[in-house]
Every structure is written in structure tokens, then in C-alpha cells.
Design a protein around this motif. Structure first.
Motif, PDB file in Angstrom:
ATOM      1  N   LEU A  53       0.647  -1.281  -0.074  1.00 16.61           N
ATOM      2  CA  LEU A  53       0.021  -0.185  -0.080  1.00 16.61           C
ATOM      3  C   LEU A  53       0.921   1.217  -0.059  1.00 16.61           C
ATOM      4  N   ALA A  54       2.066   1.238   0.607  1.00 12.80           N
ATOM      5  CA  ALA A  54       2.854   2.295   0.880  1.00 12.80           C
ATOM      6  C   ALA A  54       3.642   2.690  -0.732  1.00 12.80           C
ATOM      7  N   ARG A  55       3.922   1.494  -1.145  1.00 12.98           N
ATOM      8  CA  ARG A  55       4.559   1.383  -2.328  1.00 12.98           C
ATOM      9  C   ARG A  55       3.588   2.147  -3.451  1.00 12.98           C
ATOM     10  N   ASP A  56       2.392   1.716  -3.335  1.00  9.97           N
ATOM     11  CA  ASP A  56       1.395   2.187  -4.258  1.00  9.97           C
ATOM     12  C   ASP A  56       0.769   3.777  -3.834  1.00  9.97           C
ATOM     13  N   GLY A  57       1.385   4.504  -2.823  1.00 15.50           N
ATOM     14  CA  GLY A  57       1.133   5.637  -2.646  1.00 15.50           C
ATOM     15  C   GLY A  57      -0.325   5.867  -1.981  1.00 15.50           C
ATOM     16  N   LYS A  58      -0.754   4.847  -1.291  1.00 15.88           N
ATOM     17  CA  LYS A  58      -2.052   4.695  -0.816  1.00 15.88           C
ATOM     18  C   LYS A  58      -2.051   4.981   0.824  1.00 15.88           C
ATOM     19  N   VAL A  59      -0.769   4.635   1.362  1.00 21.00           N
ATOM     20  CA  VAL A  59      -0.509   5.136   2.796  1.00 21.00           C
ATOM     21  C   VAL A  59       0.693   5.493   3.029  1.00 21.00           C
ATOM     22  N   VAL A  60       1.210   6.353   3.913  1.00 19.48           N
ATOM     23  CA  VAL A  60       2.534   6.797   4.193  1.00 19.48           C
ATOM     24  C   VAL A  60       2.858   6.483   5.593  1.00 19.48           C
ATOM     25  N   ILE A  61       4.044   6.255   6.086  1.00 22.78           N
ATOM     26  CA  ILE A  61       4.408   6.105   7.312  1.00 22.78           C
ATOM     27  C   ILE A  61       4.519   7.428   7.974  1.00 22.78           C
ATOM     28  N   SER A  62       4.104   7.448   9.028  1.00 24.61           N
ATOM     29  CA  SER A  62       4.207   9.094   9.458  1.00 24.61           C
ATOM     30  C   SER A  62       5.256   9.302  10.519  1.00 24.61           C
ATOM     31  N   GLU A  63       5.551   8.402  11.226  1.00 27.01           N
ATOM     32  CA  GLU A  63       6.692   8.506  11.921  1.00 27.01           C
ATOM     33  C   GLU A  63       7.400   7.200  12.610  1.00 27.01           C
ATOM     34  N   VAL A  64       8.654   7.248  12.750  1.00 29.68           N
ATOM     35  CA  VAL A  64       9.237   6.243  13.082  1.00 29.68           C
ATOM     36  C   VAL A  64       9.827   6.456  14.701  1.00 29.68           C
ATOM     37  N   GLU A  65       9.230   6.010  15.507  1.00 25.62           N
ATOM     38  CA  GLU A  65       9.803   6.216  16.790  1.00 25.62           C
ATOM     39  C   GLU A  65      10.903   5.581  17.140  1.00 25.62           C
ATOM     40  N   PRO A  66      11.679   6.037  18.295  1.00 20.78           N
ATOM     41  CA  PRO A  66      12.914   5.558  18.698  1.00 20.78           C
ATOM     42  C   PRO A  66      12.924   4.100  18.830  1.00 20.78           C
ATOM     43  N   GLY A  67      13.747   3.347  18.516  1.00 16.71           N
ATOM     44  CA  GLY A  67      13.750   1.795  18.674  1.00 16.71           C
ATOM     45  C   GLY A  67      13.191   1.163  17.566  1.00 16.71           C
ATOM     46  N   ALA A  68      13.174   2.030  16.412  1.00 18.40           N
ATOM     47  CA  ALA A  68      12.562   1.423  15.461  1.00 18.40           C
ATOM     48  C   ALA A  68      12.560   0.033  14.876  1.00 18.40           C
ATOM     49  N   GLY A  69      11.615  -0.609  15.393  1.00 16.41           N
ATOM     50  CA  GLY A  69      11.214  -2.082  15.041  1.00 16.41           C
ATOM     51  C   GLY A  69      10.001  -1.694  13.722  1.00 16.41           C
ATOM     52  N   PRO A  70       9.587  -2.874  13.414  1.00 16.11           N
ATOM     53  CA  PRO A  70       8.205  -2.733  12.598  1.00 16.11           C
ATOM     54  C   PRO A  70       7.188  -2.012  13.228  1.00 16.11           C
ATOM     55  N   ASP A  71       7.054  -2.506  14.570  1.00 13.28           N
ATOM     56  CA  ASP A  71       5.780  -2.172  15.368  1.00 13.28           C
ATOM     57  C   ASP A  71       5.789  -0.613  15.573  1.00 13.28           C
ATOM     58  N   ARG A  72       6.938   0.083  15.330  1.00 15.16           N
ATOM     59  CA  ARG A  72       7.131   1.481  15.674  1.00 15.16           C
ATOM     60  C   ARG A  72       6.613   2.387  14.569  1.00 15.16           C
ATOM     61  N   LYS A  73       6.232   1.737  13.516  1.00 19.32           N
ATOM     62  CA  LYS A  73       5.592   2.799  12.402  1.00 19.32           C
ATOM     63  C   LYS A  73       4.067   2.999  12.465  1.00 19.32           C
ATOM     64  N   ARG A  74       3.678   4.209  12.138  1.00 18.07           N
ATOM     65  CA  ARG A  74       2.222   4.544  12.211  1.00 18.07           C
ATOM     66  C   ARG A  74       2.041   4.610  10.715  1.00 18.07           C
ATOM     67  N   TYR A  75       0.939   3.990  10.260  1.00 15.36           N
ATOM     68  CA  TYR A  75       0.371   4.171   8.792  1.00 15.36           C
ATOM     69  C   TYR A  75      -0.550   5.307   8.780  1.00 15.36           C
ATOM     70  N   VAL A  76      -0.539   6.009   7.738  1.00 13.49           N
ATOM     71  CA  VAL A  76      -1.675   7.109   7.592  1.00 13.49           C
ATOM     72  C   VAL A  76      -2.076   6.993   5.975  1.00 13.49           C
ATOM     73  N   ILE A  77      -3.355   6.954   5.910  1.00 14.83           N
ATOM     74  CA  ILE A  77      -3.969   7.114   4.502  1.00 14.83           C
ATOM     75  C   ILE A  77      -3.740   8.189   3.912  1.00 14.83           C
ATOM     76  N   THR A  78      -3.433   8.191   2.385  1.00 18.69           N
ATOM     77  CA  THR A  78      -3.259   9.174   1.599  1.00 18.69           C
ATOM     78  C   THR A  78      -4.590   9.628   1.100  1.00 18.69           C
ATOM     79  N   ASP A  79      -4.852  10.426   0.191  1.00 24.71           N
ATOM     80  CA  ASP A  79      -5.831  11.099  -0.391  1.00 24.71           C
ATOM     81  C   ASP A  79      -6.327   9.949  -1.489  1.00 24.71           C
ATOM     82  N   LEU A  80      -5.145   9.380  -2.017  1.00 23.75           N
ATOM     83  CA  LEU A  80      -5.446   8.357  -3.134  1.00 23.75           C
ATOM     84  C   LEU A  80      -5.988   7.287  -2.502  1.00 23.75           C
TER      85      LEU A  80
END
Ligand code: ATP
Ligand code: MG
Lengths: 244, 170
Positions: B43-70
């Protein structure tokens, strides 16, 4: 179709061709005592069209059908049959109209038990002043058309549900009514018999240009119609085409 | 599409998405984490979501996904289209209803639209049946009975929307 142009019985369709509205309810209200059954129901059926009325039990389908057919008189709103107002007629005028221009089929055939099947079918003609011999001849023709050959002299108690329902259908159509009102006409029949009755109903109505209003809660029955209206809480939703 | 719909409510971590998916759409089969993250990266690759922030200690679970207009447009289109009526649709119909309620849209409107599409298809099949031979008739019947089952489910669900709404938006 322009649903807001309510000034005349004819109104323009999308392509520009005129569509003739055969029967229309406008903002109809009806209550049984303090129970409101219809709360501003509006629906129109075009001449020659088969309209299915669907909706949950108790939503007001039968009440709407009875108002459209001039059996019940709405407490508010109007019923237009072409250029005539049905809701302002006297009981006598409405009963003449029903006899001469409408046909009815209900869930349970409601044949007159004292009469033979053939006499039941001939009844509307006899009531409209046709002499007995031609009326019985005309009735006889319907027995062949509806696969009822040989059952002419049976009484209603001696017919199966499906046979009785076909006799009721013949009786409803014998006088070539403009409008056929059918309330759950297959409700008491099994699927195959119900399908047979619907095939015959649709063929016969199309064959003589009768407009049909068909109340049913069965989608497979409604699928015989050209269009459906959904009744909910005493109001009608007519969905327009699916956005594509 | 389900993930996109869930993200349309609010930005989420992959873990929260998986949890909500399992509750409402998993039907007893929890989604493997691997599939969650591969779907999200697609979804990120297709531009339908973006990753909003990578919190300290970045494992996969630290990412928050945000929907785009698309992505939001895609959800919008999906929810306002009836499903092509054909047998065995239950999971898609169900997803559309639940997501409509989650996103505070009219699930009733969607069900009306779907009912209409089903009836339209049933009318076509009835015409085929009345015109065709025995084989056409039997095949049309098979579809008609399945579509009728869908329609019954649509009626029952329409009658239970209030209860479902409470379950979906506590
Ligand atoms: N004769 C009557 N006396 C009192 N209330 C009635 C009468 N007939 C109908 N009602 C009420 O009016 C409402 C609408 O009834 P109606 O018979 O039109 O429903 P319906 O949609 O035809 O239902 P069904 O699918 O069960 O036949 C219901 O609340 C019903 O209880
Ligand atoms: Mg009824």
C-alpha cells in the motif's frame, strides 16, 4: 424520469419519449385506529408495467395496495388513476371501478366455494352484464391457457392450492382489466408451483397489456417484475439506477 | 481494501490493524504478521498510505501508517459500489457493511444499493430462464437461489444494523 413533475399524468422520460402513468399514489397516509400504516407513501406505475412492491412484514405493503386499488380510502394524499382521482370517489363509484377496470389475486385464492371453478372465472363477466353463455365460453378459454383443462366443474374445495390460484388468476384477468393487483399471489405455494403461476401471470398480463402491481416479499417472485419499490415504515423507497 | 478502510478511521500501527482485522474480518483465522506488513508495504509503495513517524527503537511495530488522499478515494469508491452479484459473496458484503459503520457512513444506503444490484441480476436471470431451454433454466435457478440467499442476508443485516453499529463502534 422526472419524479417531481406531478402536474399531469404524462411526463417526459429521459430519452424524451412520453411515459403514461397508469396509477399513482401521492403522499398517501392511512391509519388503522391509532396505528399508522402509511406515512406519506408515493409510488407510480406506468401503463403496461409490472411493479413489485417489497418490504418487511408490517411495513404497509398490503395497505398501500388496498389504497391504490380503491379498497381503502387514504386519510391524506391522493390516488390518481390516469386523469381520475380515486380517493375522492364515493364508495359506489369505487366499487364499479374495481369491478369494471381492476382484477385481484390474493394469497389464498378466495374463490366462491358454492360456485364451480368455471363459474368463478366467469363471475366478473356476469357481474359486468355479460350473458351467461358467452361468459362461460370466455371462462372456458382460460382453462386451456392456464393448464387447467378438465377442472371446470370442480368446486374450490376440490382444487389444489396451485390450481385454485390459477383459477383465481383467470378470474382476475377474464374481464381484461387495466390493472391487476396481486398480494402475495404465490405466498401459499411451493417454489415450482409458484413459478408456474408467475409465468402464467406475467404472460397473460403482458399478452393483454394489463398493468400489474405485485406485492411480494420473495425476491424470486419480484424478479418477474420490471421494477421494484420498497416499503419501509409506511413510506416508499424507489431506488434509481445503480451508479456505474 | 480492508486495511485501507481500517486506516481511514485513524492512523494505526500494524499491530492494531491486525488486531481489528482479526476481530471483525478474521473469522477465527488470525492474519500472520508477515502478511500484515507485506500488505502495508505494498500500500505504501502504491502511494495509498504513508509512514508517519518512526519512533525511537525502530522495529516494524514503531511505524504508524496514515492513509493518503489516493487511498481514501479508493475506500470511498469501494464503499459506494455494489459488489457484482454472483454466488458466494458473503465476506465482501460483510466487509462493506462493517467498514461503512466503522467510517460512520450509511450502511443502509450501501445495502439498498446492493439489494438493487442483486434484484437487477435476478431479473436478468429470470428472463434467461423464461427464454431458454432446460439447461439454461437449471443453471439460472442455481444462481437465483444463491442470490436469494444473499438477499435474505441483506434483509436480516439491514434489520440488525443498530446492533452491529454498537459492536463496531463501541
Ligand atoms: N385490519 C387491520 N387492523 C389494524 N391494524 C392493521 C390492519 N391491517 C394492517 N394493520 C397494521 O398496519 C400495518 C401495515 O400492515 P400491512 O398489512 O399493510 O403490512 P404488510 O407490509 O402487508 O405486511 P405483511 O408482509 O406481513 O403482509 C401493520 O402495523 C399492521 O399491524
Ligand atoms: Mg401484506
Amino acid at each position: 424520469m422526472d419524479r417531481d413533475d406531478r402536474s399531469t399524468a404524462r411526463r417526459p422520460e429521459k430519452g424524451g419519449a412520453a411515459v403514461t402513468v397508469a396509477l399513482e399514489a401521492r403522499d398517501v397516509e392511512y391509519s388503522f385506529g391509532s396505528t399508522p400504516a402509511l406515512r406519506g407513501a408515493s409510488v407510480a406505475v406506468e401503463a403496461g408495467e409490472i411493479l413489485a412492491i417489497m418490504g418487511p412484514s408490517g411495513s404497509g405493503k398490503s395497505t398501500l395496495l388496498h389504497c391504490l386499488a380503491g379498497i381503502l380510502v387514504p386519510s391524506a394524499g391522493q390516488i390518481h388513476l390516469g386523469e381520475t382521482r380515486l380517493d375522492t370517489m364515493t364508495e359506489t363509484q369505487r366499487s364499479v371501478l374495481r369491478r369494471q377496470r381492476f382484477g385481484f389475486v390474493f394469497q389464498f385464492g378466495q374463490l366462491v366455494p358454492e360456485l364451480t371453478a368455471a363459474e368463478n372465472v366467469a363471475l366478473p363477466l356476469l357481474l359486468n352484464g355479460v350473458r351467461r353463455a358467452p361468459a362461460m365460453r370466455e371462462a372456458d378459454g382460460w382453462f386451456e391457457r392456464l393448464d387447467l383443462g378438465g377442472l371446470q366443474s370442480r368446486r374450490s374445495g376440490e382444487l389444489s392450492g396451485g390450481q385454485a390460484q390459477r383459477v383465481a388468476l383467470a378470474r382476475a384477468l377474464v374481464a381484461k382489466p387495466e390493472m391487476l393487483f396481486a398480494d402475495e399471489p404465490t405466498g401459499a405455494l411451493d417454489s415450482l408451483t409458484g413459478e408456474h403461476v408467475m409465468d402464467l401471470l406475467v404472460d397473460a398480463a403482458r399478452g393483454q397489456g394489463t398493468t400489474v402491481i405485485l406485492v411480494t416479499h420473495e425476491a424470486r417472485v419480484a424478479a418477474y417484475a420490471d421494477r421494484e419499490a420498497i416499503v419501509r415504515d409506511g413510506r416508499v423507497t424507489v431506488l434509481d439506477r445503480i451508479p456505474s | 481494501m480492508t486495511f485501507l478502510g481500517l486506516l481511514e478511521r485513524h492512523p494505526s500501527h500494524g499491530y492494531d490493524l491486525k488486531r481489528d482485522y482479526d476481530v471483525f474480518f478474521g473469522r477465527g483465522k488470525p492474519l500472520p504478521f508477515g502478511q500484515v506488513y507485506s500488505t502495508l508495504s505494498r500500500l505504501a509503495r502504491d502511494g495509498k498510505v504513508v509512514i508517519s513517524e518512526v519512533e525511537p527503537g525502530a522495529g516494524p511495530d514503531r511505524k504508524r501508517y496514515v492513509i493518503t488522499d489516493l487511498g481514501a478515494t479508493e475506500v470511498e469508491q469501494w464503499l459506494t459500489q455494489p459488489v457484482e452479484p454472483e454466488p458466494n459473496l458473503q465476506s465482501v458484503l460483510f466487509s462493506k457493511v462493517v467498514l461503512s459503520l466503522m467510517l460512520d457512513r450509511s450502511a443502509e444506503d450501501y445495502l439498498d444499493l446492493q439489494r438493487r444490484a442483486h434484484l437487477e441480476r435476478m431479473r436478468e436471470l429470470t428472463a434467461v430462464k423464461r427464454a431458454g431451454g432446460l439447461v439454461d433454466l437449471l443453471l439460472a435457478d442455481h444462481s437465483l437461489y444463491h442470490l436469494e440467499a444473499d438477499l435474505r442476508w441483506i434483509e436480516m443485516t439491514a434489520a440488525r444494523l443498530d446492533a452491529l453499529k454498537k459492536a463496531v463502534r463501541p
